[in-house]
Design an enzyme around this catalytic site. Sequence first.
Site, PDB file in Angstrom:
ATOM      1  NE  ARG A 144      29.381   9.155  48.864  1.00 27.13           N
ATOM      2  CZ  ARG A 144      29.694  10.745  49.146  1.00 27.13           C
ATOM      3  NH1 ARG A 144      29.754  11.389  48.053  1.00 27.13           N
ATOM      4  NH2 ARG A 144      29.716  11.299  50.201  1.00 27.13           N
ATOM      5  NE  ARG A 193      25.759  13.217  42.991  1.00 26.47           N
ATOM      6  CZ  ARG A 193      26.114  14.275  43.531  1.00 26.47           C
ATOM      7  NH1 ARG A 193      25.388  15.354  43.429  1.00 26.47           N
ATOM      8  NH2 ARG A 193      27.323  14.538  44.194  1.00 26.47           N
ATOM      9  NE  ARG A 234      19.913  12.304  44.445  1.00 24.46           N
ATOM     10  CZ  ARG A 234      19.041  13.463  44.455  1.00 24.46           C
ATOM     11  NH1 ARG A 234      17.826  13.453  44.488  1.00 24.46           N
ATOM     12  NH2 ARG A 234      19.770  14.566  44.923  1.00 24.46           N
ATOM     13  CG  ASP A 270      24.850  10.670  53.958  1.00 17.85           C
ATOM     14  OD1 ASP A 270      25.631  10.875  52.602  1.00 17.85           O
ATOM     15  OD2 ASP A 270      25.480  11.377  54.646  1.00 17.85           O
ATOM     16  CE1 TYR A 304      29.722  17.463  55.691  1.00 14.19           C
ATOM     17  CE2 TYR A 304      30.655  15.683  56.656  1.00 14.19           C
ATOM     18  CZ  TYR A 304      30.520  16.299  55.699  1.00 14.19           C
ATOM     19  OH  TYR A 304      31.154  16.133  54.434  1.00 14.19           O
TER      20      TYR A 304
HETATM   21  O1  CP3 Z   1      29.359   3.910  49.020  1.00 18.20           O
HETATM   22  C1  CP3 Z   1      28.437   4.042  48.675  1.00 18.20           C
HETATM   23  O2  CP3 Z   1      27.933   3.879  47.378  1.00 18.20           O
HETATM   24  C2  CP3 Z   1      27.398   3.877  49.827  1.00 18.20           C
HETATM   25  C3  CP3 Z   1      26.529   5.105  49.966  1.00 18.20           C
HETATM   26  C4  CP3 Z   1      27.337   6.311  50.701  1.00 18.20           C
HETATM   27  C5  CP3 Z   1      26.820   7.489  50.521  1.00 18.20           C
HETATM   28  N1  CP3 Z   1      27.424   8.382  51.368  1.00 18.20           N
HETATM   29  C6  CP3 Z   1      25.820   8.006  49.329  1.00 18.20           C
HETATM   30  C7  CP3 Z   1      25.643   9.326  48.881  1.00 18.20           C
HETATM   31  C8  CP3 Z   1      28.295   6.440  51.496  1.00 18.20           C
HETATM   32  C9  CP3 Z   1      29.195   5.430  52.145  1.00 18.20           C
HETATM   33  C10 CP3 Z   1      28.107   7.692  52.080  1.00 18.20           C
HETATM   34  C11 CP3 Z   1      29.284   8.285  53.213  1.00 18.20           C
HETATM   35  C12 CP3 Z   1      29.376   9.653  53.329  1.00 18.20           C
HETATM   36  N2  CP3 Z   1      28.490  10.667  53.222  1.00 18.20           N
HETATM   37  C13 CP3 Z   1      30.703  10.246  53.905  1.00 18.20           C
HETATM   38  C14 CP3 Z   1      32.025   9.282  54.175  1.00 18.20           C
HETATM   39  C15 CP3 Z   1      32.616   9.221  52.793  1.00 18.20           C
HETATM   40  C16 CP3 Z   1      33.349  10.306  52.261  1.00 18.20           C
HETATM   41  O3  CP3 Z   1      32.807  10.322  51.265  1.00 18.20           O
HETATM   42  O4  CP3 Z   1      34.131  10.805  52.808  1.00 18.20           O
HETATM   43  C17 CP3 Z   1      30.621  11.646  53.888  1.00 18.20           C
HETATM   44  C18 CP3 Z   1      31.364  12.669  54.294  1.00 18.20           C
HETATM   45  C19 CP3 Z   1      29.030  12.030  53.669  1.00 18.20           C
HETATM   46  C20 CP3 Z   1      28.411  13.100  53.561  1.00 18.20           C
HETATM   47  C21 CP3 Z   1      27.962  13.594  52.459  1.00 18.20           C
HETATM   48  N3  CP3 Z   1      26.806  12.940  51.690  1.00 18.20           N
HETATM   49  C22 CP3 Z   1      28.557  14.385  51.695  1.00 18.20           C
HETATM   50  C23 CP3 Z   1      29.683  15.200  51.728  1.00 18.20           C
HETATM   51  C24 CP3 Z   1      27.657  14.378  50.326  1.00 18.20           C
HETATM   52  C25 CP3 Z   1      27.784  15.412  49.067  1.00 18.20           C
HETATM   53  C26 CP3 Z   1      28.396  14.760  47.972  1.00 18.20           C
HETATM   54  C27 CP3 Z   1      28.294  15.412  46.733  1.00 18.20           C
HETATM   55  O5  CP3 Z   1      28.969  14.977  45.768  1.00 18.20           O
HETATM   56  O6  CP3 Z   1      27.302  16.002  46.619  1.00 18.20           O
HETATM   57  C28 CP3 Z   1      26.735  13.460  50.487  1.00 18.20           C
HETATM   58  C29 CP3 Z   1      25.420  13.038  49.510  1.00 18.20           C
HETATM   59  C30 CP3 Z   1      25.624  11.753  48.789  1.00 18.20           C
HETATM   60  N4  CP3 Z   1      25.881  10.451  49.812  1.00 18.20           N
HETATM   61  C31 CP3 Z   1      25.389  11.186  47.653  1.00 18.20           C
HETATM   62  C32 CP3 Z   1      25.475   9.770  47.524  1.00 18.20           C
HETATM   63  C33 CP3 Z   1      25.100   8.868  46.715  1.00 18.20           C
HETATM   64  C34 CP3 Z   1      25.258  12.042  46.447  1.00 18.20           C
HETATM   65  C35 CP3 Z   1      23.848  12.915  46.948  1.00 18.20           C
HETATM   66  C36 CP3 Z   1      22.939  12.880  45.598  1.00 18.20           C
HETATM   67  O7  CP3 Z   1      22.630  11.881  45.097  1.00 18.20           O
HETATM   68  O8  CP3 Z   1      22.416  14.055  45.355  1.00 18.20           O
END
Ligand code: CP3
Length: 369
Positions: A32, A36, A45, A81, A159
């Site tokens: 990640r 943010r 965003r 994602d 999910y």
């Molecule tokens: O690593 C990186 O920078 C690349 C981008 C990336 C994102 N999601 C961006 C993201 C990667 C590799 C993921 C993978 C992902 N997404 C996983 C597997 C890794 C892990 O964390 O276990 C999972 C389970 C998801 C599903 C997901 N997407 C969740 C649970 C969330 C919410 C997290 C939160 O903090 O609210 C997301 C959203 C998400 N994916 C964000 C980002 C930057 C934040 C959303 C936003 O900008 O509002």
Amino acid sequence: MASTDFPKLTNDLILQAALGEKTSHVPVWVMRQAGRYLPEFRNLRQHHSFFDICRTPELACEATLMPIRRFDLDAAIIFSDILVIPQALGIDVKMVESVGPVLEALKSPAEVKSRVKADSDIDQELDYVYKAITLTRHSLQGKVPLIGFAGAPFTLMAYMVEGQGSKTLSKVKKWLYQNPVESHQLLDILTGAVITFLTSQVRAGAQMLQVFDSNAGFLGPTQFDEFSLPYLIKIGNGVRENLRKEGLSEVPMTVFAKDAHYALEKLSDRQHTGYDVVSLDWTIEAEVARAKAAGRVTLQGNLDPCALYSNQDDLDYLVEQMVTQFGTHRFIANLGHGIYPDMTPESVNTFVNAVHKHSRRLNGHKNSV
Ligand code: CP3
């Protein structure tokens, strides 16, 4: 833009480490890393929704490059994602402020047949990801390798059944116990989609791949062996087979089965699984992980993300300990899970630089003996 004639790679440290070669210092990236905690990402965003960024190659490229401009990272990971696969299979996903992803959940196993579009054209649906990868690979100008990724079938199924994050995953686990046939049908559909998706990411320019089984820890060893591991193995081998058939070069592959310590020996069987790297969460000691891996794979991880709340001197020390314990060979430094939004860019800088500094010093000591 052509997906050939990419700029020459100048830092291939992470690829070397993944393949077991000795490197001058330990490569590092952060799960990640484009997120943010970066003010410039929060600013982006404000103007675009999360999935708009994912779906617009120029914006996804811009988000991917943000951490690369700031820190001395050894890899970029494409901004996307794991939930783009359920979307491509016809399940609606929204990113809801302070909730996270919310999906139109499958309410009963019968909905696997009626609502999941098993014949969906993954390459057409997810073409925007491939375009983002090709554009980003060019824009990186060979600075560091670009990692592509996908969610593991069980984590995606979780999910799709839960509809959002869950403390227990009791809905999806109920399916596994009561409806194993439909569960396997869904996992099969997801596995096919993931294999297609990852193969095409490499064709588009991804130089390394990671499969995220973030929910693996909710399964015990028996259920992991039945509902996750076989599919992870199909993906590891299936992607390699596809690449060979197409005459594309194979790329290092990483598996991250969070909290699945019980599976570490099996996941470390490179010949059987196809994965060169096993990524670890922070709840396992380096020594224990090394013993289970038995030199067969490179390990990635595994600093507690919350260590980034420490003061900078303590963080430097914690990184020193991690690198000392894992050693500098067959190791890729990372956090044990993604970075949180309230962490500071300064702490990421300290983390990255400490990995390089301490691993260089440790290598220097070794060489002078
Ligand atoms: O690593 C990186 O920078 C690349 C981008 C990336 C994102 N999601 C961006 C993201 C990667 C590799 C993921 C993978 C992902 N997404 C996983 C597997 C890794 C892990 O964390 O276990 C999972 C389970 C998801 C599903 C997901 N997407 C969740 C649970 C969330 C919410 C997290 C939160 O903090 O609210 C997301 C959203 C998400 N994916 C964000 C980002 C930057 C934040 C959303 C936003 O900008 O509002």
